[in-house]
Design an enzyme around this catalytic site. Structure first.
Site: not given
Length: 292
Positions: A154, A267, A231
């Site tokens: 991320s 995620h 995600d």
């Protein structure tokens, strides 16, 4: 500069440790994790050096999330890799507003060197990750100074990408889980870059992987990017991996790249744990001459 060992635990025959130290770049106490594989403790290892892979975590994380949740130690032990994981920002430095938001300030350093006056003194995570931390690691641990790779998740995937793109040849490979690929064009990035770098969007390009890729002309980069199609942040256009892929395709001679999209994955660290072994094997392959 002295290191303080905060914790140590045996894991897959090696040791998972956490250290703290006073940082020159961030002007505060910083923590980082170190996994030393069992090879370090073999009698015939002596004064040898092992390849090192740096992992950069995402928003709200510390140096501990990855080592607790990813399962990285099993693969690092098998492949003979040292794994380093810094914290994600300075902490408790007295900057007004540093704890007001989960996606800006504490836990959200975005791996840039801030230029806005309020943040510029402490929020220097780019220089910390690329300069200060490697110097500490190579001085205090049996880590190679020439066999380095980097990856992240991320915000940390964004950090890994820009560290590799801004330092040709410094890392043998780079990979990322669900990275923020084009921060100049997504809400997370716009908020962070406006706060840390100011209103001039031209200056943002220095820390935007997609923009850096378009103009990249250094040593060929080995790149792996994984994104889960379930995600929420991918669906909400925070990650924009297609923008980076298009930039890589337009500069294909400079990259040996693979972009993968995984149906049903989100995620979370469940996603990371599912593919962490493949990422470490990817880096080990790039580092194989150094391992030998």
């Amino acid at each position: 500069m002295s290191l303080n060992e905060e914790s140590s635990a045996k894991c897959f025959g090696g040791l998972q440790k956490v250290f703290s130290h006073d940082s020159v770049e961030t002007k505060c106490r910083m923590r980082f994790s170190v996994y030393l594989p069992p090879k370090v403790f073999e009698e015939n290892f002596q004064d040898g050096k092992l390849p090192v892979v740096y992992y950069l975590s995402g928003l709200t994380c510390t140096e501990e999330n990855f080592i607790h949740k990813s399962g990285v130690q099993k693969y690092a032990a098998e492949l003979g890799l040292i794994i380093i994981g810094p914290d994600t920002s300075p902490r408790n430095v007295g900057v007004s507003g540093e704890n007001d938001s989960w996606d800006f300030g504490t836990g959200a350093g975005f791996y840039v060197d801030a230029t806005e006056p309020l943040w510029a003194s402490n929020y220097r995570m780019y220089s910390y990750v690329t300069k200060e931390l490697p110097a500490i690691i190579e001085k205090n641990f049996p880590a190679s100074s020439s066999a380095r790779s980097i990856f992240g998740h991320s915000m940390g995937g964004h950090g890994a990408l820009i560290c590799a793109l801004k330092n040709p040849g410094h890392y043998k490979s780079v990979s990322a889980f669900a990275p923020i690929c084009n921060p100049s064009e997504c809400p997370w990035g716009v908020k962070a870059f406006s706060g840390y770098l100011g209103a001039n969007k031209e200056s943002w390009k220095d820390y935007d992987a997609t923009a850096l890729t378009r103009g990249y002309s250094g040593e060929k980069i080995k790149l792996l990017v994984d994104t889960g199609t379930a995600d929420k942040f991918y669906q909400d256009c925070q990650l924009l991996p297609e923008n980076l892929k298009n930039a890589v395709d337009g500069n294909s001679d400079a990259f040996d790249a693979k972009f993968r999209f995984h149906g049903g994955y989100d995620h979370s660290y469940y996603f990371i744990a599912s593919f962490i072994g493949e990422h470490l094997k990817f880096h080990a392959s790039a580092l194989q001459t150094e391992i030998a």
